[in-house]
Design an enzyme around this catalytic site. Structure first.
Site, PDB file in Angstrom:
ATOM      1  N   HIS A   1       0.829  -1.209   0.000  1.00 58.32           N
ATOM      2  CA  HIS A   1       0.000   0.000   0.000  1.00 58.32           C
ATOM      3  C   HIS A   1       0.859   1.253   0.000  1.00 58.32           C
ATOM      4  CE1 HIS A   1       0.966  -0.683   4.265  1.00 58.32           C
ATOM      5  NE2 HIS A   1       0.845   0.633   4.393  1.00 58.32           N
TER       6      HIS A   1
ATOM      7  N   HIS B   1      -2.020  10.465   6.511  1.00 57.68           N
ATOM      8  CA  HIS B   1      -1.829   9.367   7.468  1.00 57.68           C
ATOM      9  C   HIS B   1      -1.225   9.860   8.787  1.00 57.68           C
ATOM     10  CE1 HIS B   1      -1.191   5.447   9.052  1.00 57.68           C
ATOM     11  NE2 HIS B   1       0.048   5.282   8.671  1.00 57.68           N
TER      12      HIS B   1
ATOM     13  N   HIS C   1       7.682   8.617   9.504  1.00 55.35           N
ATOM     14  CA  HIS C   1       6.591   8.848   8.565  1.00 55.35           C
ATOM     15  C   HIS C   1       6.355  10.341   8.360  1.00 55.35           C
ATOM     16  CE1 HIS C   1       5.408   4.587   8.984  1.00 55.35           C
ATOM     17  NE2 HIS C   1       4.637   4.782   7.923  1.00 55.35           N
TER      18      HIS C   1
END
Length: 220
Positions: free
Chosen positions: A58, A64, A170
């Site tokens: 993905h 996110h 991230h």
């Protein structure tokens, strides 16, 4: 499972299936099953899929980890389609700056990393807590280089033992406009240059999208 591909092509997608590995903090295991089956008397064969957007192979979008960040449906399609490099990491603990420096990474590159994770982490029925992850220092290095896509052969890219670093890594990449392609099946893929063909499902305003990722040789 055998996927028919032209010579020199590689399918680097982790198949969606019942019992596949998932991240321990996910709200529920993925459910992928045959809802009805003509072989058992139903008028049609049909499968049912219940899973979060971060299941299997993905792409993470900025939303996110970044409030009001751009979504997967905002993603430019050429972020994950075009020339890319597969880099094989020898360090069995993490991706470090020292191992990246010789590759002379350039602005705008799409980079996929093959590590000791393949195929151990994504073929295991149980989540593996120890895997090759990305360090904060290497994250800053890649951000400075200005890459557009970072891919790794694991379901997440930060160290499981430090959940805070997972968020930091991230956030640094996504905040710099670098899309993250996770859970790649890199076993058997030689390091080198390819064309990446990959698109996430068009999840409207989604924070991620399950994807099919294919590598094919660059034209001579």
């Amino acid at each position: 499972m055998t996927v028919k591909l032209p010579k020199g092509w590689y399918d680097i997608s982790v198949p969606l299936k019942q019992g596949m590995v998932y991240f321990p903090t996910d709200p529920a295991p993925p459910k992928i099953y045959r809802y009805s089956d003509r072989a058992l008397g139903s008028p049609i064969t049909m499968c049912m899929i219940e899973m979060i957007g971060h299941t299997g192979t993905h792409i993470d979008a900025p939303l996110h980890f970044i409030p009001d960040g751009s979504t997967i449906s905002d993603m430019p399609v050429d972020a994950s389609i075009g020339p890319c490099r597969v880099i094989e990491i020898k360090d069995e603990e993490s991706i470090k700056v020292k191992e990246l420096e010789p590759y002379k990474i350039k602005k705008g590159e799409r980079l996929l990393f093959k590590t000791a994770n393949s195929p151990r982490t994504y073929e295991s029925p149980k989540f593996q807590e120890n895997y090759v992850s990305l360090t904060l220092e290497a994250t800053d290095y890649l951000v400075k280089k200005g890459i557009v896509l970072f891919g790794l052969d694991n379901i997440t890219i930060g160290p499981y033992q430090d959940q805070g670093k997972i968020g930091q890594i991230h956030t640094k990449l996504l905040g710099a406009g670098i899309y993250i392609l996770e859970n790649l099946a890199m076993f058997g893929v030689p390091a080198g240059e390819y064309e990446l063909l990959c698109l996430p499902l068009l999840m409207l305003n989604g924070d991620a999208g399950p994807a099919r990722a294919i590598l094919r040789p660059l034209k001579p």
